[in-house]
Scaffold this motif. Structure first.
Motif, PDB file in Angstrom:
ATOM      1  N   ILE A  16       0.849  -1.184   0.000  1.00 26.60           N
ATOM      2  CA  ILE A  16       0.000   0.000   0.000  1.00 26.60           C
ATOM      3  C   ILE A  16       0.888   1.239   0.000  1.00 26.60           C
ATOM      4  N   GLY A  17       0.444   2.293  -0.647  1.00 31.76           N
ATOM      5  CA  GLY A  17       1.193   3.540  -0.659  1.00 31.76           C
ATOM      6  C   GLY A  17       0.609   4.537   0.322  1.00 31.76           C
ATOM      7  N   HIS A  18       1.469   5.144   1.115  1.00 24.63           N
ATOM      8  CA  HIS A  18       1.075   6.196   2.049  1.00 24.63           C
ATOM      9  C   HIS A  18       1.902   7.438   1.713  1.00 24.63           C
ATOM     10  N   SER A  19       1.304   8.621   1.799  1.00 22.09           N
ATOM     11  CA  SER A  19       2.042   9.832   1.460  1.00 22.09           C
ATOM     12  C   SER A  19       1.870  10.903   2.525  1.00 22.09           C
ATOM     13  N   PHE A  20       2.917  11.712   2.704  1.00 15.52           N
ATOM     14  CA  PHE A  20       2.905  12.766   3.724  1.00 15.52           C
ATOM     15  C   PHE A  20       3.956  13.800   3.334  1.00 15.52           C
ATOM     16  N   GLY A  21       3.612  15.078   3.523  1.00 17.61           N
ATOM     17  CA  GLY A  21       4.538  16.143   3.153  1.00 17.61           C
ATOM     18  C   GLY A  21       4.999  16.996   4.312  1.00 17.61           C
ATOM     19  N   GLY A  22       4.668  16.579   5.531  1.00 17.62           N
ATOM     20  CA  GLY A  22       5.102  17.331   6.696  1.00 17.62           C
ATOM     21  C   GLY A  22       3.986  18.090   7.381  1.00 17.62           C
ATOM     22  N   TYR A  23       2.908  18.351   6.653  1.00 22.12           N
ATOM     23  CA  TYR A  23       1.746  19.045   7.228  1.00 22.12           C
ATOM     24  C   TYR A  23       0.527  18.665   6.393  1.00 22.12           C
ATOM     25  N   PRO A  24      -0.686  18.834   6.919  1.00 26.54           N
ATOM     26  CA  PRO A  24      -1.886  18.437   6.163  1.00 26.54           C
ATOM     27  C   PRO A  24      -2.000  19.186   4.838  1.00 26.54           C
ATOM     28  N   HIS A  25      -2.390  18.486   3.799  1.00 27.38           N
ATOM     29  CA  HIS A  25      -2.664  19.046   2.480  1.00 27.38           C
ATOM     30  C   HIS A  25      -1.401  19.544   1.765  1.00 27.38           C
ATOM     31  N   ALA A  26      -0.244  19.041   2.138  1.00 24.70           N
ATOM     32  CA  ALA A  26       0.991  19.418   1.441  1.00 24.70           C
ATOM     33  C   ALA A  26       0.911  19.004  -0.021  1.00 24.70           C
ATOM     34  N   GLU A  27       1.476  19.826  -0.904  1.00 23.15           N
ATOM     35  CA  GLU A  27       1.490  19.499  -2.325  1.00 23.15           C
ATOM     36  C   GLU A  27       2.589  18.486  -2.633  1.00 23.15           C
ATOM     37  N   ARG A  28       3.796  18.761  -2.182  1.00 21.29           N
ATOM     38  CA  ARG A  28       4.917  17.845  -2.416  1.00 21.29           C
ATOM     39  C   ARG A  28       4.998  16.886  -1.232  1.00 21.29           C
ATOM     40  N   ARG A  29       5.033  15.590  -1.550  1.00 18.22           N
ATOM     41  CA  ARG A  29       4.949  14.573  -0.500  1.00 18.22           C
ATOM     42  C   ARG A  29       5.974  13.469  -0.716  1.00 18.22           C
ATOM     43  N   ARG A  30       6.357  12.830   0.376  1.00 18.12           N
ATOM     44  CA  ARG A  30       7.135  11.601   0.290  1.00 18.12           C
ATOM     45  C   ARG A  30       6.155  10.439   0.383  1.00 18.12           C
ATOM     46  N   VAL A  31       6.409   9.407  -0.389  1.00 19.08           N
ATOM     47  CA  VAL A  31       5.541   8.230  -0.405  1.00 19.08           C
ATOM     48  C   VAL A  31       6.279   7.061   0.232  1.00 19.08           C
ATOM     49  N   VAL A  32       5.590   6.370   1.104  1.00 16.84           N
ATOM     50  CA  VAL A  32       6.100   5.118   1.675  1.00 16.84           C
ATOM     51  C   VAL A  32       5.347   3.964   1.030  1.00 16.84           C
ATOM     52  N   PHE A  33       6.077   3.112   0.299  1.00 12.55           N
ATOM     53  CA  PHE A  33       5.510   1.849  -0.171  1.00 12.55           C
ATOM     54  C   PHE A  33       5.727   0.849   0.959  1.00 12.55           C
ATOM     55  N   ALA A  34       4.649   0.327   1.511  1.00 14.97           N
ATOM     56  CA  ALA A  34       4.783  -0.520   2.692  1.00 14.97           C
ATOM     57  C   ALA A  34       3.872  -1.734   2.608  1.00 14.97           C
TER      58      ALA A  34
END
Length: 236
Positions: free
Chosen positions: A39-57
């Motif tokens: 599953i892919g999860h994404s987060f950019g440091g704050y809610p609704h960030a445009e640029r995000r890092r994705v964790v494939f887990a």
């Protein structure tokens, strides 16, 4: 991204990407498709960030904020005597010769400026970024929970366009002739997903972001359907 996804699947462990733009994040989730194992999860440091890092887990793992290895840096500068702009900050970071993927969003609440980066880059940036333009600055580590609430620059608008070509979109949205739009693109004044694009006939897709120097930027949020013309939603 396909290799990172394959690694997560074959080695049963989370794999972290660099910061991705909205289009790349969308592609990452498309690659995952209907897989059950990853599953892919994404987060950019704050809610609704445009640029995000994705964790494939693996599907049984739920990443925590610290798993994204994001550092938030606040820019300290003499606010009474100087004024910062998004373009100045981005230009300074770009001129360091580092890959765009190590930086996330640049955000402000109107006075405080912050930007996200990868944790391994945080100390290097604090040492090497002492000026933005002619303004002396100091970068300070900030917990992610203290991210400012960024000012919204986007206004939704639904419109109909005849073509998804880059020159056609720029012409339509910014109310200029197709000839002028083509000239701006060929002159290197148009960026698609943060990279300069010189092909007027490039076909855009949902989640692409387009910026035109001196005019502003748009994000193609959704393609709502196709008749004799194609319909898309833009946000300014």
């Amino acid at each position: 991204m396909a290799e990172q996804l394959a690694t997560a699947d074959s080695e049963y462990r989370p794999v972290l990407t660099d910061f991705l733009d909205p289009r790349q994040t969308y592609i990452a989730h498309v690659l995952i498709g209907s897989q059950d194992a990853v599953i892919g999860h994404s987060f950019g440091g704050y809610p609704h960030a445009e640029r995000r890092r994705v964790v494939f887990a693996p599907s049984y793992l739920e990443p925590q904020p610290e798993d994204y290895a994001i550092a938030l840096l606040t820019i300290k500068y003499p606010q009474k005597f100087a004024e910062l702009h998004h373009s100045d900050i981005l230009g300074t970071l770009a001129n360091l010769g580092l890959e765009r993927g190590v930086f996330g969003d640049i955000i402000t609440d109107g006075s405080t400026w912050q930007f996200a980066t990868t944790q391994p880059m945080s100390d290097w940036l604090k040492t090497n970024v002492t000026k933005i333009g002619r303004i002396s600055v100091r970068l300070e580590d900030t917990p992610l929970t203290y991210a400012v609430h960024p000012l919204s620059e986007w206004e939704p608008l639904i419109t109909t366009v005849a073509s998804m070509r880059l020159d056609a979109i720029v012409s339509h949205v910014f109310s200029m002739s197709r000839t002028r739009a083509k000239a701006l693109i060929e002159a290197g004044k148009v960026r698609v997903n943060f990279a300069t694009e010189s092909r007027p006939d490039m076909e855009l897709a949902a989640h692409d972001m387009v910026s035109v120097r001196g005019f502003g930027r748009i994000r193609l949020h959704h393609l709502l359907g196709t008749t004799k013309k194609r319909t898309t939603a833009r946000q300014l």
